[in-house]
Design an enzyme around this catalytic site. Structure first.
Site, PDB file in Angstrom:
ATOM      1  N   GLU A 199      -5.160  -5.006  10.709  1.00  0.00           N
ATOM      2  CA  GLU A 199      -4.154  -3.973  10.908  1.00  0.00           C
ATOM      3  C   GLU A 199      -4.434  -3.231  12.216  1.00  0.00           C
ATOM      4  O   GLU A 199      -5.230  -2.292  12.240  1.00  0.00           O
ATOM      5  CB  GLU A 199      -4.179  -2.978   9.744  1.00  0.00           C
ATOM      6  CG  GLU A 199      -3.899  -3.607   8.404  1.00  0.00           C
ATOM      7  CD  GLU A 199      -3.356  -2.583   7.410  1.00  0.00           C
ATOM      8  OE1 GLU A 199      -2.231  -2.765   6.942  1.00  0.00           O
ATOM      9  OE2 GLU A 199      -4.050  -1.584   7.141  1.00  0.00           O
ATOM     10  N   LYS A 228       0.140   4.289  -0.211  1.00  0.00           N
ATOM     11  CA  LYS A 228      -0.471   5.477   0.403  1.00  0.00           C
ATOM     12  C   LYS A 228      -0.255   6.709  -0.484  1.00  0.00           C
ATOM     13  O   LYS A 228      -0.280   6.589  -1.701  1.00  0.00           O
ATOM     14  CB  LYS A 228       0.065   5.660   1.820  1.00  0.00           C
ATOM     15  CG  LYS A 228      -0.119   4.379   2.644  1.00  0.00           C
ATOM     16  CD  LYS A 228       0.062   4.554   4.113  1.00  0.00           C
ATOM     17  CE  LYS A 228      -0.182   3.202   4.800  1.00  0.00           C
ATOM     18  NZ  LYS A 228      -0.080   3.251   6.239  1.00  0.00           N
ATOM     19  N   HIS A 279      -9.467   1.004   5.226  1.00  0.00           N
ATOM     20  CA  HIS A 279      -8.163   1.217   5.862  1.00  0.00           C
ATOM     21  C   HIS A 279      -8.329   2.139   7.072  1.00  0.00           C
ATOM     22  O   HIS A 279      -9.154   3.049   7.049  1.00  0.00           O
ATOM     23  CB  HIS A 279      -7.177   1.829   4.854  1.00  0.00           C
ATOM     24  CG  HIS A 279      -5.775   1.832   5.385  1.00  0.00           C
ATOM     25  ND1 HIS A 279      -5.318   2.808   6.229  1.00  0.00           N
ATOM     26  CD2 HIS A 279      -4.763   0.950   5.228  1.00  0.00           C
ATOM     27  CE1 HIS A 279      -4.064   2.521   6.563  1.00  0.00           C
ATOM     28  NE2 HIS A 279      -3.705   1.406   5.967  1.00  0.00           N
ATOM     29  N   SER A 320       3.589  -2.149  10.333  1.00  0.00           N
ATOM     30  CA  SER A 320       5.047  -2.199  10.508  1.00  0.00           C
ATOM     31  C   SER A 320       5.648  -3.566  10.158  1.00  0.00           C
ATOM     32  O   SER A 320       6.539  -4.061  10.841  1.00  0.00           O
ATOM     33  CB  SER A 320       5.435  -1.770  11.928  1.00  0.00           C
ATOM     34  OG  SER A 320       5.026  -0.429  12.162  1.00  0.00           O
ATOM     35  N   ASN A 323       0.870  -1.177   0.000  1.00  0.00           N
ATOM     36  CA  ASN A 323       0.000   0.000   0.000  1.00  0.00           C
ATOM     37  C   ASN A 323       0.909   1.230   0.000  1.00  0.00           C
ATOM     38  O   ASN A 323       1.536   1.530   1.007  1.00  0.00           O
ATOM     39  CB  ASN A 323      -0.885  -0.057   1.260  1.00  0.00           C
ATOM     40  CG  ASN A 323      -1.676   1.227   1.475  1.00  0.00           C
ATOM     41  OD1 ASN A 323      -1.740   2.094   0.604  1.00  0.00           O
ATOM     42  ND2 ASN A 323      -2.278   1.349   2.650  1.00  0.00           N
ATOM     43  N   GLY A 368       2.596   2.253  10.787  1.00  0.00           N
ATOM     44  CA  GLY A 368       3.535   3.358  10.607  1.00  0.00           C
ATOM     45  C   GLY A 368       4.251   3.762  11.889  1.00  0.00           C
ATOM     46  O   GLY A 368       4.889   4.813  11.956  1.00  0.00           O
TER      47      GLY A 368
HETATM   48  P1  PGA Z   1       2.916   0.281   7.683  1.00  0.00           P
HETATM   49  O1  PGA Z   1       1.441   0.464   7.061  1.00  0.00           O
HETATM   50  O2  PGA Z   1       3.482  -0.975   7.092  1.00  0.00           O
HETATM   51  O3  PGA Z   1       3.658   1.502   7.284  1.00  0.00           O
HETATM   52  O4  PGA Z   1       2.735   0.162   9.166  1.00  0.00           O
HETATM   53  C1  PGA Z   1       0.589  -0.630   6.863  1.00  0.00           C
HETATM   54  C2  PGA Z   1      -0.727  -0.167   6.281  1.00  0.00           C
HETATM   55  O5  PGA Z   1      -1.227   0.874   6.699  1.00  0.00           O
HETATM   56  O6  PGA Z   1      -1.301  -0.833   5.402  1.00  0.00           O
END
Ligand code: PGA
Length: 250
Positions: free
Chosen positions: A167, A12, A95, A213, A10, A173
């Site tokens: 998630e 983003k 999400h 993460s 993803n 993040g």
């Molecule tokens: P991240 O995001 O791997 O940066 O924690 C995962 C997501 O939001 O799909």
């Protein structure tokens, strides 16, 4: 039953067209011999750039959202018809950034899920609890509600095109990953919820990704768990150096 692993990136709100093209070209080379199912979900503005690079490869094209209506007066929204036209195969819905920063509720997400399925897309439905919900012992209940409400009105045939991504919001993040045991416990719980709704065979088949993460050094331990069938990767999906090792975890 062995389920295929499914690793999705993803992106983003990152990357320009040239950056997206460069990353995609590298991923096509790096994942050429990869054994799992793969997806990249770039911003809407990058879909047309990424689509021809991955066409005919083992990487699917995903979008990060869609409008709840097919078309019409919806300033700033993007429709399933427009996504189909660009060759998008999968849409990420629910999400946590949509739920919490843009106030999307379960009813809205459910409307999008049904519309996307009706138009033949695969859907990755994201569920996950906030830190305060986990601390209050409500992680399972929150994920159950989001799963049940997100899938309301979806029949077992269309469920074939649904993937769930667990998630935990506090892990997205932040560099804090759920332990493989904690993640697996929620995955097992969500699978039970699916079994209650759709029966055991559908639950056994359901791909449940973990997100939050995921990094090259924790991917294998997560994926080793019985109920973790892949990953939805944010930060580490932005570079081939970090996404490829996750995608090819051993
Ligand atoms: P991240 O995001 O791997 O940066 O924690 C995962 C997501 O939001 O799909």
């Amino acid at each position: 039953m062995s389920r295929p692993y499914y690793i999705a990136g993803n992106w983003k709100m990152h990357k320009t067209r040239s950056e997206a093209a460069e990353l995609t070209e590298t991923l096509v080379k790096e994942l050429k011999d990869g054994k799992h199912k793969y997806l990249v979900a770039p911003s809407f503005t990058l879909l047309e750039t990424v689509a021809p690079i991955i066409r005919g490869t083992n990487i699917l094209l995903g979008a990060q959202n869609c409008a709840p209506e097919e078309q019409g007066a919806h300033t700033g929204e993007v429709s399933v018809l427009q996504l189909k036209d660009l060759g998008v195969q999968t849409i990420i819905l629910g999400h946590s950034e949509r739920r919490h920063n843009y106030k999307e509720d379960d009813a809205l997400i459910n409307k999008k899920v049904k519309l996307a399925l009706q138009h033949g897309f695969e859907v990755i439905l994201c569920v996950g609890e906030l830190l305060e919900e986990r601390e209050a012992g409500k992680a399972e209940a929150v994920c159950e509600t989001q799963t049940v409400k997100g899938l309301e009105g979806v029949d077992v045939v269309n469920l074939n095109r649904v993937v769930i991504a667990y998630e935990p919001v506090w892990a997205i993040g932040t560099g804090k990953t759920a332990t493989p045991e904690d993640a697996d416990a929620i995955h097992a719980y969500v699978r039970k919820v699916i079994a209650k709704l759709y029966g055991d065979p559908a639950a056994e088949k359901m791909i449940i990704q973990y997100g939050g993460s995921v990094k090259p050094d924790n991917a294998a331990q997560l994926m080793a768990k019985e109920n973790i069938d892949g990953a939805l990767v944010g930060g580490a999906a932005l570079k081939a150096d970090t996404f490829a090792p996750i995608a090819k975890f051993a």
